[in-house]
Design a protein around this motif. Structure first.
Motif, PDB file in Angstrom:
ATOM      1  N   ASN A 194       0.742  -1.278  -0.004  1.00  0.00           N
ATOM      2  CA  ASN A 194      -0.183  -0.117   0.050  1.00  0.00           C
ATOM      3  C   ASN A 194       0.806   1.384  -0.068  1.00  0.00           C
ATOM      4  O   ASN A 194       0.379   2.402   0.242  1.00  0.00           O
ATOM      5  CB  ASN A 194      -1.030   0.007   1.087  1.00  0.00           C
ATOM      6  N   ALA A 197      -0.594   3.992  -2.248  1.00  0.00           N
ATOM      7  CA  ALA A 197      -1.797   4.931  -1.337  1.00  0.00           C
ATOM      8  C   ALA A 197      -1.211   5.799  -0.399  1.00  0.00           C
ATOM      9  O   ALA A 197      -1.641   6.860  -0.131  1.00  0.00           O
ATOM     10  CB  ALA A 197      -2.604   3.800  -0.726  1.00  0.00           C
ATOM     11  N   VAL A 198      -0.267   5.341   0.295  1.00  0.00           N
ATOM     12  CA  VAL A 198       0.488   6.055   1.517  1.00  0.00           C
ATOM     13  C   VAL A 198       1.150   7.507   1.040  1.00  0.00           C
ATOM     14  O   VAL A 198       0.980   8.730   1.309  1.00  0.00           O
ATOM     15  CB  VAL A 198       1.498   5.271   2.272  1.00  0.00           C
ATOM     16  N   ARG A 201      -1.454   9.806  -0.299  1.00  0.00           N
ATOM     17  CA  ARG A 201      -1.998  10.528   1.043  1.00  0.00           C
ATOM     18  C   ARG A 201      -1.306  11.710   1.221  1.00  0.00           C
ATOM     19  O   ARG A 201      -1.693  12.571   1.614  1.00  0.00           O
ATOM     20  CB  ARG A 201      -2.287   9.337   1.940  1.00  0.00           C
ATOM     21  N   HIS A 202       0.003  11.446   1.171  1.00  0.00           N
ATOM     22  CA  HIS A 202       0.939  12.571   1.750  1.00  0.00           C
ATOM     23  C   HIS A 202       0.891  13.538   0.619  1.00  0.00           C
ATOM     24  O   HIS A 202       0.827  14.892   1.106  1.00  0.00           O
ATOM     25  CB  HIS A 202       2.358  12.049   1.843  1.00  0.00           C
TER      26      HIS A 202
END
Lengths: 231, 655
Positions: A194, A197-198, A201-202
């Protein structure tokens, strides 16, 4: 000095917005309590930005905005209590530049006002370069490896930069996590990876005013990520 | 409008006239027919000559043969008597014979008298073997007709043959008034009247037809009444009436002596026949009128004894049949079939006609089989309807076309049930929708003042306030304002989701990708609460048909719950597995508070694991998650095992 018009039928909300905007010294506020008043104010004064409530008696905000659009291309930010997707889309399609849902966060209001003003003012001076990718307020200069938001440079990690560049090269196209991983890391992801995805997000936290309600970098659930084409 | 011509006097006059006309018609037609047979209408016949007519010659022949027969028998008797008188020794017998001969002489004299020229225009000369002239009345008068007949008589005893010749004359002109003169008179009169008679025959026939047509039209009509009224004998059952009419007709014919014919008395005979025909006509006319009335009233078939009996039997059977249960009906049929089979079997076997019985069995098998099949087909229709209703398709209505008694009743009841349930469901949905609208509208109205509260609390916070208690109060205000905001948002979403008042855009999406995205969104935030997210997904894609935004909201709710209620320092598990054609997503976390209520109760609105309600959150998260999952045709289940909270989302896999 920027002239900002605040239009809402709730006097308390107008006052509150006035107080927030007044905290910035370069803003001068005008007020209107109906759609007709707002049109008059825009006609008679040099207004740089309009904050307009949608739900108003008599003339609603969208109608007033359409009327203003006939003679002015001043940025309009809609204030909506509905929070309904259809209202947002309708407003954006009819010429609104941005929207804020009620009850709003003062910080968000200021950030959006600032963003719109910068874009409005810079619009004429911006130089088009082939190496520069530009979508809305986001500007990616691939020569200098610099990303600017409303003209202000934003600090990105190398991975974040690469992801953003990949998405911006084909705005509107949905990239799955796997594709992004393959392109950016030049490797195959394994298992429950993931990482993408992380990072997304950042990245969203850095470029979006409200990361929970992104305007540019959107999640297409179960498919991947994309940069909104027209934002 | 048509009253006057249908009034009673007019009708009676018409009936009377028609009977009269019928009599006239019968006579005239009958006479015309005779005239035709006599050749009256032959254009070559300009006048009538009686002496040449069949009637004249027939009368002559009749008289001649009578004379010859009488003479011969008298002659024979005279011979016998003479012989016995000569042969007998008995004086008494001889005397009797002599007396007999004398009486024969008397008879001959009477004969002479009967055919004397004073009484008749008929003359004759009788010759025996062309010689002797035993009797003669002809004295050389002028005659209009002369006929000669020869009769040969055999005597079987004496083996002799005699020839009797009679020469007949009818004098012209008629000397006396007798049958010849009167016949001639009538025939001549008839010949003169032939065209009048023809006209009368045609005219009376036409009049009769017109009268009959009028009477048929008038039958059942009454002055001043527009509909057909039947009275008197028209109300008698038609088949009974038919029998009555035939009986009366036959009685009439027998009493008037049909079949008995007296040729000599043509006038009486003709009158009688005419009366009979007129009587039968009147009877027939009445019958036809009655028929017409019944046709107009449409009671021809209904007003019969046969129909009544048929109806009575049919109704009786139907009533008997209807009041039975389906078992009773079947039993009725079985018994009926058994009786029929026994009857037919006995008949066939006793008449050594096994082939017919075999045919009967095949026929019965076919009929019973097709009946059963028809029943099955109809029953299947009902069964399918029930299945559909059971599966929630409340708009289903079972077509009752072609269904009978029990099945029809069943289908109608089912339709009523389904209609009633549908109405109830629609009412329920309507009230739910109204509730949702109310909640949404009220919530929007609340949002505006709430915006002011949030904003002014924020502004207040920025004021330079020295009092620490005031600062604390402002913080409470801020926290509660934010909570109120969250509550209202959740309330709107919950009410929309539970009533399906939300647009669902189903599309194919990969659950593996989605769970990666979800974990990416939450991993950092969970870490801030000292929670570790453990994601287990398969290598391959698991596509489902769902709305990505809504599915995200499901996991958003689950994970934000985990953040709020998980015991710090524990792990939160998110597993994706595949089972047959289902995709299972299992979420597990360890609760910080004891979960002393069931999973079902947790999903009730406004219920939280801790009943204190002091923590943030609306208690609507799980209810929203379940409603949203169900909107995407998925299943949302919660299990609680001690402090372990487990939520499972099941979706159907697409290929």
């Amino acid at each position: 000095m920027y002239n900002i018009l605040i239009c809402d039928d709730e006097k308390d909300i107008v006052s509150a917005l006035k107080i927030y905007l007044a905290s910035e010294e370069e803003y001068q506020t005008f007020t209107a309590y109906t759609g007709e008043e707002a049109i008059q104010v825009v006609k008679q004064n040099e207004i740089h930005l309009v904050l307009m409530d949608i739900m108003m008696p008599q003339m609603d905000g969208i109608t007033a905005m359409v009327a203003i659009r006939e003679f002015s291309n001043v940025p309009v930010i809609l204030l909506t209590a509905k929070g309904e997707d259809t209202d947002k889309i309708l407003g954006l399609n009819l010429g609104a530049d941005d929207y804020i849902t009620k009850p709003f966060n003062p910080v968000e209001v200021l950030a959006r006002v600032k963003s719109q003003l910068r874009r409005y003012v810079q619009l004429g001076s911006a130089v088009k370069k082939d190496t520069v990718l530009r979508i809305g307020a986001i500007e990616l200069d691939d020569e200098a490896k610099v990303m600017r938001l409303d003209g202000e440079p934003v600090q990105l990690t190398r991975t974040e930069y690469e992801i953003l560049k990949l998405l911006m090269q084909e705005p509107g196209k949905v990239f799955s996590s796997k594709t992004i991983y393959n392109k950016v890391w030049a490797d195959n992801p394994y298992g429950a990876e993931n990482t993408v995805a992380v990072h997304i997000r950042h990245l969203r936290e850095k470029i979006e005013i409200n990361p929970a309600e992104p305007r540019y970098l959107k999640v297409v659930w179960g498919q991947g990520y994309k940069i909104e084409r027209g934002a | 409008m048509q009253g006057a011509i249908y009034s009673l006097p007019v009708k009676f006059t018409a009936i009377f006239l028609s009977v009269l006309t019928c009599a006239l018609c019968t006579v005239s037609v009958f006479l015309t027919a005779i005239f035709i047979s006599l050749g009256f209408y032959n254009p070559q016949m300009t006048q009538f000559d009686y002496y040449q007519s069949d009637d004249c010659s027939t009368r002559v022949y009749y008289a001649a043969s009578t004379i010859v027969y009488d003479y011969y028998s008298l002659y024979r008797n005279q011979a016998d008597w003479t012989e016995s008188a000569l042969m007998s020794a008995d004086a008494e017998l001889s005397a009797a014979a002599v007396e007999g001969i004398a009486s024969i002489d008397d008879e001959l004299a009477g004969y002479q008298e009967q055919y004397s020229p004073d009484h008749t225009n008929f003359r004759f000369t009788l010759l025996k073997d062309n010689q002797t002239i035993p009797i003669s009345t002809y004295a050389g008068e002028e005659y209009g007709l002369r006929q000669e007949y020869t009769f040969t008589v055999y005597d079987n005893e004496q083996q002799t043959e005699e020839t009797l010749t009679i020469q007949c004359y009818v004098v012209s002109p008629f000397a006396v008034s007798d049958e010849y003169s009167s016949s001639s008179y009538w025939y001549t009169w008839a010949f003169d009247m032939k065209y009048q008679m023809l006209a009368l025959a045609i005219g009376s026939t036409l009049l009769l037809i017109v009268l009959c047509v009028y009477l048929i039209c008038a039958a059942g009509r009454k002055k001043g009444v527009n509909h057909v009224v039947a009275g008197g004998l028209h109300t008698v059952p038609f088949d009974l009436l038919t029998v009555m009419v035939w009986t009366v007709g036959i009685l009439l014919a027998v009493s008037m002596g049909i079949g008995y014919y007296d040729a000599t008395n043509i006038i009486t005979e003709g009158l009688r026949t005419c009366l009979l025909i007129t009587g039968l006509f009147a009877l027939g006319l009445f019958y036809v009128m009655s028929f017409a009335v019944r046709c107009k009233q449409h009671t021809l078939w209904k007003n019969t004894i046969i129909y009544r009996v048929y109806h009575w039997i049919k109704n009786g059977i139907l009533r008997f049949y209807r009041n039975r249960s389906i078992v009773g009906k079947s039993l009725f049929f079985v018994v009926l079939l058994a009786f029929l089979t026994f009857f037919v079997g006995t008949m066939c076997i006793s008449s050594h006609n096994e082939g017919a019985f075999f045919l009967y069995v095949v026929l019965v098998a076919f009929v019973v089989g097709s009946l059963l099949m028809g029943f099955q087909v109809r029953y299947r229709r009902i069964r399918r309807g029930i299945e559909k209703i059971a599966h929630g398709d409340l708009e289903t209505r079972i077509s009752t076309k072609g269904l009978y008694d029990g099945l029809k009743e069943q289908a109608e009841n089912l339709n009523q049930i389904s209609a009633a349930v549908q109405t109830a469901v629609e009412k329920q949905l309507k009230s739910e929708r109204m509730k949702t609208e109310l909640i949404t509208n009220v919530s929007h109205d609340i949002k505006t003042p709430l915006t002011s509260i949030v904003n002014y609390v924020d502004l207040l916070k920025k004021q330079q306030i020295q009092d620490p208690t005031a600062k604390e109060y402002i913080e409470v205000l801020e926290r509660q304002a934010i909570r109120l905001k969250k509550l209202i948002e959740d309330l709107i979403e919950a009410s929309k989701a539970s009533t399906g008042n939300i647009s669902v855009n189903l599309g194919v999406l990969d659950t593996t990708e989605l769970l990666k995205q979800v974990s990416g969104e939450y991993i950092d935030r969970l870490a801030q609460h000292q929670l570790e997210l453990v994601l287990t997904v398969p290598e391959k894609e698991l596509p489902v048909l769902a709305d990505g935004q809504l599915l995200w909201r499901v996991f958003d709710n689950l994970l934000s719950n985990a953040m709020k209620y998980s015991q710090p320092g524990t792990r939160v598990y998110l597993d994706l597995t595949e089972e047959k054609n289902q995709v299972l997503i299992v979420f597990r976390n360890i609760s910080r508070y004891p979960l002393n209520i069931s999973g079902e109760e947790l999903m009730e609105r406004f219920v939280r694991g801790d009943s204190s309600r002091h923590t943030e959150g609306s208690g609507l998260g799980l209810s929203i998650a379940r409603s949203l999952t169900e909107l995407m045709n998925g299943r949302f289940e919660i299990k609680v095992d001690g402090d372990l909270f487990k939520a499972q989302v099941t979706l159907t896999k697409t290929i």
